[in-house]
Design a protein around this motif. Structure first.
Motif, short mmCIF file in Angstrom:
data_model
loop_
_atom_site.label_atom_id
_atom_site.label_comp_id
_atom_site.label_asym_id
_atom_site.label_seq_id
_atom_site.Cartn_x
_atom_site.Cartn_y
_atom_site.Cartn_z
N SER A 107 42.91 42.90 27.21
CA SER A 107 41.62 42.80 27.07
C SER A 107 40.78 41.52 27.44
O SER A 107 39.76 41.62 27.54
CB SER A 107 41.31 43.08 25.44
OG SER A 107 42.03 42.29 24.92
N ARG A 108 41.77 40.67 27.67
CA ARG A 108 41.21 39.44 28.18
C ARG A 108 41.53 38.84 29.44
O ARG A 108 41.90 37.71 29.60
CB ARG A 108 41.44 38.19 27.11
CG ARG A 108 40.54 38.43 25.76
CD ARG A 108 40.85 37.27 24.81
NE ARG A 108 42.35 37.39 24.37
CZ ARG A 108 43.12 36.49 24.46
NH1 ARG A 108 42.71 35.42 24.90
NH2 ARG A 108 44.18 36.46 23.76
N SER A 109 41.80 39.85 30.19
CA SER A 109 42.34 39.65 31.47
C SER A 109 41.83 40.54 32.68
O SER A 109 41.16 41.39 32.33
CB SER A 109 43.93 40.17 31.74
OG SER A 109 44.62 39.25 30.77
N VAL A 110 41.68 39.64 34.01
CA VAL A 110 41.05 40.33 34.82
C VAL A 110 42.27 40.24 36.21
O VAL A 110 42.35 39.29 36.62
CB VAL A 110 39.83 39.66 35.56
CG1 VAL A 110 39.26 40.39 36.88
CG2 VAL A 110 38.59 39.62 34.39
N CYS A 111 42.71 41.35 36.42
CA CYS A 111 43.81 41.65 37.41
C CYS A 111 43.31 42.24 38.68
O CYS A 111 43.10 43.44 38.51
CB CYS A 111 45.07 42.10 36.98
SG CYS A 111 45.84 41.48 35.39
N LEU A 112 43.00 41.32 39.86
CA LEU A 112 42.65 42.16 41.08
C LEU A 112 43.79 42.37 42.23
O LEU A 112 44.31 41.21 42.69
CB LEU A 112 41.69 41.18 41.56
CG LEU A 112 40.32 40.99 40.53
CD1 LEU A 112 39.42 39.68 41.32
CD2 LEU A 112 39.52 42.14 40.46
N ASN A 113 44.16 43.28 42.13
CA ASN A 113 45.09 43.79 43.25
C ASN A 113 44.19 43.77 44.65
O ASN A 113 43.97 44.73 45.09
CB ASN A 113 45.83 44.95 42.85
CG ASN A 113 46.95 45.30 43.86
OD1 ASN A 113 47.29 44.66 44.85
ND2 ASN A 113 47.26 46.54 43.81
N ALA A 114 44.30 42.54 45.25
CA ALA A 114 43.58 42.26 46.64
C ALA A 114 44.17 41.02 47.12
O ALA A 114 44.61 40.29 46.30
CB ALA A 114 42.02 42.36 46.18
N ASP A 115 43.40 41.02 48.47
CA ASP A 115 43.75 39.68 49.16
C ASP A 115 42.94 38.80 48.76
O ASP A 115 41.75 38.76 48.59
CB ASP A 115 43.36 40.03 50.55
CG ASP A 115 43.81 39.05 51.69
OD1 ASP A 115 42.89 38.23 52.10
OD2 ASP A 115 45.07 38.55 51.90
N ILE A 116 43.48 37.73 48.44
CA ILE A 116 42.68 36.55 47.84
C ILE A 116 41.53 36.06 48.70
O ILE A 116 40.34 35.77 48.40
CB ILE A 116 43.63 35.12 47.85
CG1 ILE A 116 44.83 35.57 46.71
CG2 ILE A 116 42.93 33.99 47.19
CD1 ILE A 116 45.82 34.57 46.46
N LYS A 117 41.79 35.74 50.03
CA LYS A 117 40.86 35.70 51.13
C LYS A 117 39.66 36.41 51.01
O LYS A 117 38.40 36.22 51.12
CB LYS A 117 41.48 35.74 52.46
CG LYS A 117 40.25 35.30 53.52
CD LYS A 117 40.95 35.23 55.01
CE LYS A 117 39.90 34.97 55.91
NZ LYS A 117 40.46 35.28 57.39
N THR A 118 39.77 37.90 50.68
CA THR A 118 38.74 38.74 50.84
C THR A 118 37.86 38.69 49.32
O THR A 118 36.79 38.46 49.51
CB THR A 118 39.45 40.27 50.76
OG1 THR A 118 40.13 40.48 52.04
CG2 THR A 118 38.43 41.32 50.79
N VAL A 119 38.75 38.44 48.37
CA VAL A 119 38.03 38.24 47.04
C VAL A 119 37.20 36.96 46.99
O VAL A 119 35.98 37.13 46.74
CB VAL A 119 39.03 38.15 45.90
CG1 VAL A 119 38.43 38.03 44.68
CG2 VAL A 119 39.69 39.48 45.72
N LEU A 120 38.05 35.75 47.39
CA LEU A 120 37.07 34.53 47.53
C LEU A 120 35.70 34.81 48.37
O LEU A 120 34.63 34.07 48.08
CB LEU A 120 38.02 33.41 47.90
CG LEU A 120 38.73 33.16 46.96
CD1 LEU A 120 39.78 32.13 47.20
CD2 LEU A 120 38.48 33.16 45.29
#
Ligand SMILES: [Zn+2]
Length: 124
Positions: A107-120
């Motif tokens: 409930s206190r987590s954000v898990c993004l299954n994605a490429d770091i470069k794309t997200v940033l």
């Protein structure tokens, strides 16, 4: 073919050489007996421990970027444990293929299954 910043390759001439044997320098990872844990390592580790104590109980984001399961005891598991112990903390994980967290802190987590470069790049 010349390397460029766009192909994510480091030109060979930029790889530092070992001052002792002349071999290419490598990452300092705990994968064998060559991990360097000298006076500077201990000094920086003490600074890190002090910082973590100052964060204890405060609003904190534990941002994990691309940490896999080679050495989860160094970053991943401590981040999970510190998030679990601090109700003000949030765990954020960006990892292509391994963005997970324990149910206890979900409930206190954000898990993004994605490429770091794309997200940033989308943050700018
Ligand atoms: Zn060497």
């Amino acid at each position: 073919m010349a390397a460029s910043v766009h192909d994510c390759r480091i030109p060979t001439k930029l790889i530092p050489k070992c001052p002792v044997c002349g071999m290419d320098m490598d990452y300092n990872l705990r994968v064998d007996g060559r991990f360097v844990q000298d006076v500077n390592w201990h000094r920086h580790n003490a600074d890190y421990e002090k910082f973590l104590k100052e964060c204890n109980g405060k609003r904190t984001v534990f941002l994990e970027l691309g940490v896999g399961y080679n050495t989860p005891g160094i970053i991943k598991y401590p981040f999970w444990q510190m998030t679990a112990k601090n109700p003000q903390a949030v765990y954020v994980c960006i990892n292509y293929g391994e963005a997970v967290c324990p149910q206890e802190i979900e409930s206190r987590s954000v898990c993004l299954n994605a490429d770091i470069k794309t997200v940033l790049s989308q943050l700018w």
